[in-house]
Scaffold this active site. Structure first.
Site, PDB file in Angstrom:
ATOM      1  N   ARG A 131       0.847  -1.191   0.000  1.00  0.00           N
ATOM      2  CA  ARG A 131       0.000   0.000   0.000  1.00  0.00           C
ATOM      3  C   ARG A 131       0.884   1.242   0.000  1.00  0.00           C
ATOM      4  NH1 ARG A 131      -3.434  -2.876  -1.686  1.00  0.00           N
ATOM      5  NH2 ARG A 131      -5.453  -3.354  -0.749  1.00  0.00           N
TER       6      ARG A 131
ATOM      7  N   HIS B  24      -0.715   0.051  -9.737  1.00  0.00           N
ATOM      8  CA  HIS B  24      -1.406  -0.826  -8.792  1.00  0.00           C
ATOM      9  C   HIS B  24      -1.999  -2.069  -9.483  1.00  0.00           C
ATOM     10  CE1 HIS B  24      -3.789  -1.065  -4.764  1.00  0.00           C
ATOM     11  NE2 HIS B  24      -3.570  -2.262  -5.279  1.00  0.00           N
TER      12      HIS B  24
HETATM   13  N1  LIG Z   1      -0.302  -4.194  -5.114  1.00  0.00           N
HETATM   14  C1  LIG Z   1      -1.248  -5.099  -5.287  1.00  0.00           C
HETATM   15  O1  LIG Z   1      -1.691  -5.317  -6.413  1.00  0.00           O
HETATM   16  C2  LIG Z   1      -1.736  -5.877  -4.123  1.00  0.00           C
HETATM   17  C3  LIG Z   1      -1.392  -5.539  -2.846  1.00  0.00           C
HETATM   18  N2  LIG Z   1      -1.796  -6.318  -1.798  1.00  0.00           N
HETATM   19  C4  LIG Z   1      -1.383  -5.937  -0.448  1.00  0.00           C
HETATM   20  O2  LIG Z   1      -0.601  -6.998   0.103  1.00  0.00           O
HETATM   21  C5  LIG Z   1      -0.916  -7.105   1.482  1.00  0.00           C
HETATM   22  C6  LIG Z   1      -0.483  -8.445   2.045  1.00  0.00           C
HETATM   23  O3  LIG Z   1      -1.350  -9.458   1.602  1.00  0.00           O
HETATM   24  P1  LIG Z   1      -1.312 -10.936   2.240  1.00  0.00           P
HETATM   25  O4  LIG Z   1       0.037 -11.520   2.108  1.00  0.00           O
HETATM   26  O5  LIG Z   1      -2.454 -11.680   1.670  1.00  0.00           O
HETATM   27  O6  LIG Z   1      -1.573 -10.602   3.778  1.00  0.00           O
HETATM   28  P2  LIG Z   1      -1.401 -11.562   5.037  1.00  0.00           P
HETATM   29  O7  LIG Z   1      -2.359 -11.068   6.051  1.00  0.00           O
HETATM   30  O8  LIG Z   1      -1.457 -12.980   4.622  1.00  0.00           O
HETATM   31  O9  LIG Z   1       0.092 -11.264   5.539  1.00  0.00           O
HETATM   32  C7  LIG Z   1       0.429 -10.128   6.265  1.00  0.00           C
HETATM   33  C8  LIG Z   1       1.815 -10.313   6.889  1.00  0.00           C
HETATM   34  O10 LIG Z   1       2.198  -9.081   7.507  1.00  0.00           O
HETATM   35  C9  LIG Z   1       2.629  -9.345   8.826  1.00  0.00           C
HETATM   36  N3  LIG Z   1       2.349  -8.195   9.693  1.00  0.00           N
HETATM   37  C10 LIG Z   1       1.177  -7.552   9.880  1.00  0.00           C
HETATM   38  N4  LIG Z   1       1.316  -6.555  10.770  1.00  0.00           N
HETATM   39  C11 LIG Z   1       2.607  -6.586  11.164  1.00  0.00           C
HETATM   40  C12 LIG Z   1       3.359  -5.809  12.069  1.00  0.00           C
HETATM   41  N5  LIG Z   1       2.817  -4.783  12.755  1.00  0.00           N
HETATM   42  N6  LIG Z   1       4.656  -6.124  12.252  1.00  0.00           N
HETATM   43  C13 LIG Z   1       5.208  -7.156  11.589  1.00  0.00           C
HETATM   44  N7  LIG Z   1       4.566  -7.924  10.683  1.00  0.00           N
HETATM   45  C14 LIG Z   1       3.270  -7.625  10.482  1.00  0.00           C
HETATM   46  C15 LIG Z   1       1.857 -10.584   9.259  1.00  0.00           C
HETATM   47  O11 LIG Z   1       2.530 -11.218  10.325  1.00  0.00           O
HETATM   48  C16 LIG Z   1       1.849 -11.389   7.974  1.00  0.00           C
HETATM   49  O12 LIG Z   1       3.060 -12.108   7.859  1.00  0.00           O
HETATM   50  C17 LIG Z   1      -2.414  -6.826   1.516  1.00  0.00           C
HETATM   51  O13 LIG Z   1      -2.818  -6.387   2.807  1.00  0.00           O
HETATM   52  C18 LIG Z   1      -2.576  -5.744   0.472  1.00  0.00           C
HETATM   53  O14 LIG Z   1      -2.505  -4.469   1.055  1.00  0.00           O
HETATM   54  C19 LIG Z   1      -2.532  -7.448  -1.987  1.00  0.00           C
HETATM   55  C20 LIG Z   1      -2.906  -7.824  -3.238  1.00  0.00           C
HETATM   56  C21 LIG Z   1      -2.564  -7.052  -4.417  1.00  0.00           C
HETATM   57  O1  LIG Z   2      -6.465  -7.180  -3.453  1.00  0.00           O
HETATM   58  C1  LIG Z   2      -5.888  -6.146  -3.102  1.00  0.00           C
HETATM   59  O2  LIG Z   2      -5.727  -5.822  -1.924  1.00  0.00           O
HETATM   60  C2  LIG Z   2      -5.379  -5.248  -4.133  1.00  0.00           C
HETATM   61  O3  LIG Z   2      -4.644  -4.349  -3.846  1.00  0.00           O
HETATM   62  C3  LIG Z   2      -5.794  -5.544  -5.515  1.00  0.00           C
HETATM   63  O4  LIG Z   2      -5.135  -4.809  -6.447  1.00  0.00           O
END
Ligand SMILES: NC(=O)C1=CN([C@@H]2O[C@H](COP(=O)(O)OP(=O)(O)OC[C@H]3O[C@@H](n4cnc5c(N)ncnc54)[C@H](O)[C@@H]3O)[C@@H](O)[C@H]2O)C=CC1
Ligand SMILES: O=C(O)C(=O)CO
Length: 313
Positions: A228, A276
């Protein structure tokens, strides 16, 4: 079973027909303002508050993406938007991990093989072989080692890079060094040459990539923000590029999206930008996943993918 759907940009027909196919017994409809007919499940992205509030009979709300920050920030402003006890689910992987792996691996290899330098030399019509980088000087650190970060770390380890990850609790990924908690952040950063961000957007992670963090990385570091925009203090990145502490950055997400045309990020020669799309929702995989989760709920099982409102992701 009644399912309501709202997404500001997705092709509604694809989703209505697709979910209907996945769950033949269900009645799937697009939600319109004023529709307060019963619903068992809601599939949403940026939902209007009135779509969900007061729906005590909901058995689950599905966010049609991986990050739930936009829903949770709305929920903060309108605490009754999600009726008490209704679980919120998000998409776990559903094809996004592979996309993130493609993105991260291709860019790490680009930096590792110095294609950024060769591109700059080409601008000067200069034929100049450069010294190779060594894998042992190219430690990759993944911030956030969840569904996506874990897979990205694994794919880079398979390319022979030293890989480490940082998360809230320790991980046990083969071949990857795990650091956890604020107390181990400095150790994680020290020696990290390529920083890849896949943290969720929470109050604890906003602004985490700032000058204090960047200064702890290895010299001539690289930064990839795939999570993000609010995680990164853009002015601190620009300063680190200026000082040479950071050699290059690849950014997919921005504090303001679309990135304004007057942003200095656009013109910076050592910043690459994508709009994005590091990983997008793949409808077929997402619908199969949601249908499977709904079947588990209906069977009284405990499905994965539930968002912790306490942790905020
Ligand atoms: N650029 C894009 O197109 C996309 C971006 N995203 C972003 O990727 C992020 C991650 O997705 P997932 O891997 O599915 O999430 P997830 O919930 O599976 O993993 C999050 C990780 O962050 C760690 N974490 C959270 N808060 C923390 C803290 N305060 N200190 C240390 N570690 C912390 C957790 O322990 C976990 O390992 C999403 O929240 C989203 O914002 C997701 C999909 C697409
Ligand atoms: O799934 C999400 O969180 C995304 O950022 C998609 O682009």
């Amino acid at each position: 079973m009644e399912i309501i759907f709202h997404h500001p940009t997705f092709d509604t027909q694809t989703w209505l027909e697709g979910m209907q196919q996945q769950l033949p017994g269900a009645n799937v409809r697009q939600w319109h303002p004023g529709d307060n007919q019963p619903a068992d499940y809601a599939l949403v992205w940026h939902p209007p508050v009135e779509m969900l509030s007061g729906r005590q009979t909901l058995k689950g709300v599905f966010a049609l993406g991986a990050g739930v920050d936009s829903i949770l920030s709305k929920l903060q402003a309108h605490p009754d938007m999600l009726p008490n006890g209704v679980p919120l689910f998000r998409l776990e992987d559903t094809g996004m991990a592979l996309q993130m792996q493609e993105y991260a691996v291709s860019q790490v290899l680009h930096w590792f093989r110095r294609f950024d330098d060769y591109q700059a030399l080409k601008q000067q019509a200069k034929w100049q072989p450069l010294e190779d980088y060594r894998r042992e000087d190219f430690t990759i650190g993944v911030l956030g080692a969840g569904v996506l970060g874990g897979k990205v770390a694994e794919s880079l380890a398979a390319w022979g890079f030293p890989v480490r990850c940082w998360s809230r609790s320790k991980k046990d990924y083969p071949g990857i060094t795990s650091f956890a908690g604020d107390e181990q952040l400095s150790d994680f950063l020290s020696g990290t040459r390529v920083l890849i961000n896949l943290l969720p957007n929470t109050p604890q992670t906003v602004g985490i990539i700032n000058s204090r963090l960047l200064n702890q990385l290895a010299d001539e570091a690289f930064v990839m923000n795939l999570a993000r925009g609010v995680h990164l203090v853009e002015s601190d990145l620009l300063a680190a590029l200026e000082s040479g502490k950071v050699k290059g950055a690849m950014l997919d997400v921005f504090a303001q999206e679309p990135l304004p045309s007057n942003s200095p990020l656009w013109k910076h020669p050592r910043i690459a930008i994508t709009p994005h799309l590091a990983a997008v929702t793949r409808p077929q995989e997402a619908m199969e996943y949601i249908a499977k989760t709904i079947r588990q709920i209906e069977n009284g099982e405990n499905p994965g993918g539930q968002v912790s409102l306490h942790h905020g992701y």
